[in-house]
Design a protein around this motif. Structure first.
Motif, PDB file in Angstrom:
ATOM      1  N   ASP A  12       2.900  20.803  16.016  1.00 51.83           N
ATOM      2  CA  ASP A  12       3.859  19.772  16.398  1.00 51.83           C
ATOM      3  C   ASP A  12       5.292  20.281  16.220  1.00 51.83           C
ATOM      4  N   GLN A  13       5.541  21.017  15.157  1.00 54.27           N
ATOM      5  CA  GLN A  13       6.867  21.595  14.938  1.00 54.27           C
ATOM      6  C   GLN A  13       7.169  22.672  15.978  1.00 54.27           C
ATOM      7  N   VAL A  14       6.173  23.484  16.281  1.00 54.25           N
ATOM      8  CA  VAL A  14       6.344  24.553  17.272  1.00 54.25           C
ATOM      9  C   VAL A  14       6.704  23.975  18.637  1.00 54.25           C
ATOM     10  N   LEU A  15       6.147  22.822  18.972  1.00 53.08           N
ATOM     11  CA  LEU A  15       6.381  22.206  20.280  1.00 53.08           C
ATOM     12  C   LEU A  15       7.578  21.250  20.301  1.00 53.08           C
ATOM     13  N   SER A  16       8.247  21.095  19.172  1.00 54.70           N
ATOM     14  CA  SER A  16       9.358  20.149  19.085  1.00 54.70           C
ATOM     15  C   SER A  16      10.627  20.702  19.735  1.00 54.70           C
ATOM     16  N   GLU A  17      11.584  19.826  19.919  1.00 58.71           N
ATOM     17  CA  GLU A  17      12.873  20.229  20.496  1.00 58.71           C
ATOM     18  C   GLU A  17      13.641  21.167  19.566  1.00 58.71           C
ATOM     19  N   ASP A  18      13.296  21.155  18.276  1.00 60.24           N
ATOM     20  CA  ASP A  18      13.973  22.004  17.301  1.00 60.24           C
ATOM     21  C   ASP A  18      13.269  23.344  17.095  1.00 60.24           C
ATOM     22  N   SER A  19      12.511  23.779  18.069  1.00 66.49           N
ATOM     23  CA  SER A  19      11.764  25.025  17.979  1.00 66.49           C
ATOM     24  C   SER A  19      12.427  26.116  18.822  1.00 66.49           C
ATOM     25  N   GLU A  20      12.668  27.247  18.192  1.00 69.38           N
ATOM     26  CA  GLU A  20      13.245  28.367  18.936  1.00 69.38           C
ATOM     27  C   GLU A  20      12.294  28.862  20.013  1.00 69.38           C
ATOM     28  N   LEU A  21      10.993  28.761  19.784  1.00 66.43           N
ATOM     29  CA  LEU A  21      10.043  29.198  20.815  1.00 66.43           C
ATOM     30  C   LEU A  21      10.175  28.347  22.074  1.00 66.43           C
ATOM     31  N   VAL A  22      10.323  27.036  21.909  1.00 65.99           N
ATOM     32  CA  VAL A  22      10.515  26.169  23.072  1.00 65.99           C
ATOM     33  C   VAL A  22      11.798  26.558  23.795  1.00 65.99           C
ATOM     34  N   GLU A  23      12.821  26.835  23.019  1.00 69.29           N
ATOM     35  CA  GLU A  23      14.098  27.249  23.606  1.00 69.29           C
ATOM     36  C   GLU A  23      13.950  28.562  24.384  1.00 69.29           C
ATOM     37  N   LEU A  24      13.308  29.539  23.771  1.00 70.07           N
ATOM     38  CA  LEU A  24      13.145  30.854  24.418  1.00 70.07           C
ATOM     39  C   LEU A  24      12.247  30.773  25.643  1.00 70.07           C
ATOM     40  N   TRP A  25      11.117  30.066  25.528  1.00 71.06           N
ATOM     41  CA  TRP A  25      10.224  29.925  26.677  1.00 71.06           C
ATOM     42  C   TRP A  25      10.883  29.104  27.777  1.00 71.06           C
ATOM     43  N   GLY A  26      11.777  28.199  27.386  1.00 68.18           N
ATOM     44  CA  GLY A  26      12.496  27.395  28.368  1.00 68.18           C
ATOM     45  C   GLY A  26      13.412  28.217  29.257  1.00 68.18           C
ATOM     46  N   GLU A  27      13.738  29.415  28.829  1.00 65.44           N
ATOM     47  CA  GLU A  27      14.575  30.321  29.610  1.00 65.44           C
ATOM     48  C   GLU A  27      13.756  31.133  30.607  1.00 65.44           C
ATOM     49  N   THR A  28      12.453  30.891  30.651  1.00 61.48           N
ATOM     50  CA  THR A  28      11.555  31.639  31.539  1.00 61.48           C
ATOM     51  C   THR A  28      10.816  30.667  32.460  1.00 61.48           C
ATOM     52  N   SER A  29      10.093  31.217  33.392  1.00 59.77           N
ATOM     53  CA  SER A  29       9.257  30.388  34.269  1.00 59.77           C
ATOM     54  C   SER A  29       7.889  30.117  33.647  1.00 59.77           C
ATOM     55  N   ASP A  30       7.665  30.599  32.419  1.00 58.55           N
ATOM     56  CA  ASP A  30       6.359  30.461  31.777  1.00 58.55           C
ATOM     57  C   ASP A  30       6.291  29.355  30.728  1.00 58.55           C
ATOM     58  N   LEU A  31       7.329  28.527  30.637  1.00 61.18           N
ATOM     59  CA  LEU A  31       7.315  27.461  29.627  1.00 61.18           C
ATOM     60  C   LEU A  31       6.078  26.572  29.772  1.00 61.18           C
ATOM     61  N   ALA A  32       5.791  26.102  30.970  1.00 60.76           N
ATOM     62  CA  ALA A  32       4.671  25.170  31.169  1.00 60.76           C
ATOM     63  C   ALA A  32       3.327  25.793  30.786  1.00 60.76           C
ATOM     64  N   PRO A  33       2.977  27.000  31.259  1.00 62.01           N
ATOM     65  CA  PRO A  33       1.670  27.546  30.855  1.00 62.01           C
ATOM     66  C   PRO A  33       1.603  27.892  29.365  1.00 62.01           C
ATOM     67  N   TRP A  34       2.730  28.328  28.787  1.00 64.17           N
ATOM     68  CA  TRP A  34       2.746  28.607  27.345  1.00 64.17           C
ATOM     69  C   TRP A  34       2.484  27.317  26.581  1.00 64.17           C
ATOM     70  N   ARG A  35       3.207  26.250  26.944  1.00 59.26           N
ATOM     71  CA  ARG A  35       3.069  24.958  26.276  1.00 59.26           C
ATOM     72  C   ARG A  35       1.632  24.438  26.427  1.00 59.26           C
ATOM     73  N   GLU A  36       1.052  24.579  27.617  1.00 61.15           N
ATOM     74  CA  GLU A  36      -0.322  24.129  27.844  1.00 61.15           C
ATOM     75  C   GLU A  36      -1.296  24.839  26.912  1.00 61.15           C
TER      76      GLU A  36
END
Length: 136
Positions: free
Chosen positions: A98-122
């Motif tokens: 839940d923390q990893v997927l939160s808005e306060d997660s650097e991973l969400v931020e970094l993946w958000g800079e790519t086209s792979d955010l959706a498959p990573w999150r899934e």
């Protein structure tokens, strides 16, 4: 971040974590997983990508032992078999994810800079679902 794909062990941090698990005596591996998950779950504020990647790897190892869990088949995960892990780690793994997927997660931020955010999150959400279903 040395990342080459969206898999749970497809980054330098998670691959190194797999080696750490192998280097830890078998009777202490659950403790390493628990501490890794606690660190991520207890984060108040921004979750560093390093801790997030380790938490995902730890959760993947736990989910692999759940009914319907996907086995860890990547060459970057631990090479040694894990002992049966305590079921008490499952809700802790959900909290960490839940923390990893939160808005306060650097991973969400970094993946958000790519086209792979959706498959990573899934992929991370599938882990979470497996762990949640095993707790029901």
């Amino acid at each position: 971040m040395g990342t080459w794909d969206i898999g749970h062990f497809d980054n330098d941090t998670a691959a190194d974590f797999g080696g750490t698990i192998d280097d830890t005596p078998a009777d202490q591996r659950a403790d390493v997983l628990a501490e890794t998950l606690r660190r991520a779950a207890a984060t108040d504020g921004f979750l560093d990508s390093h801790y997030g990647a380790q938490a995902i790897a730890a959760a993947a190892l736990i989910a692999a032992q759940c009914p319907g869990g996907e086995p860890i088949t990547t060459a970057y995960g631990p090479k040694k078999a894990l002992p049966e892990l305590p079921v008490a780690l499952r809700p802790l793994a959900v909290e960490a994810l839940d923390q990893v997927l939160s808005e306060d997660s650097e991973l969400v931020e970094l993946w958000g800079e790519t086209s792979d955010l959706a498959p990573w999150r899934e992929g991370v959400e599938r882990l979470r679902q497996t762990l949640t279903a095993a707790n029901a």
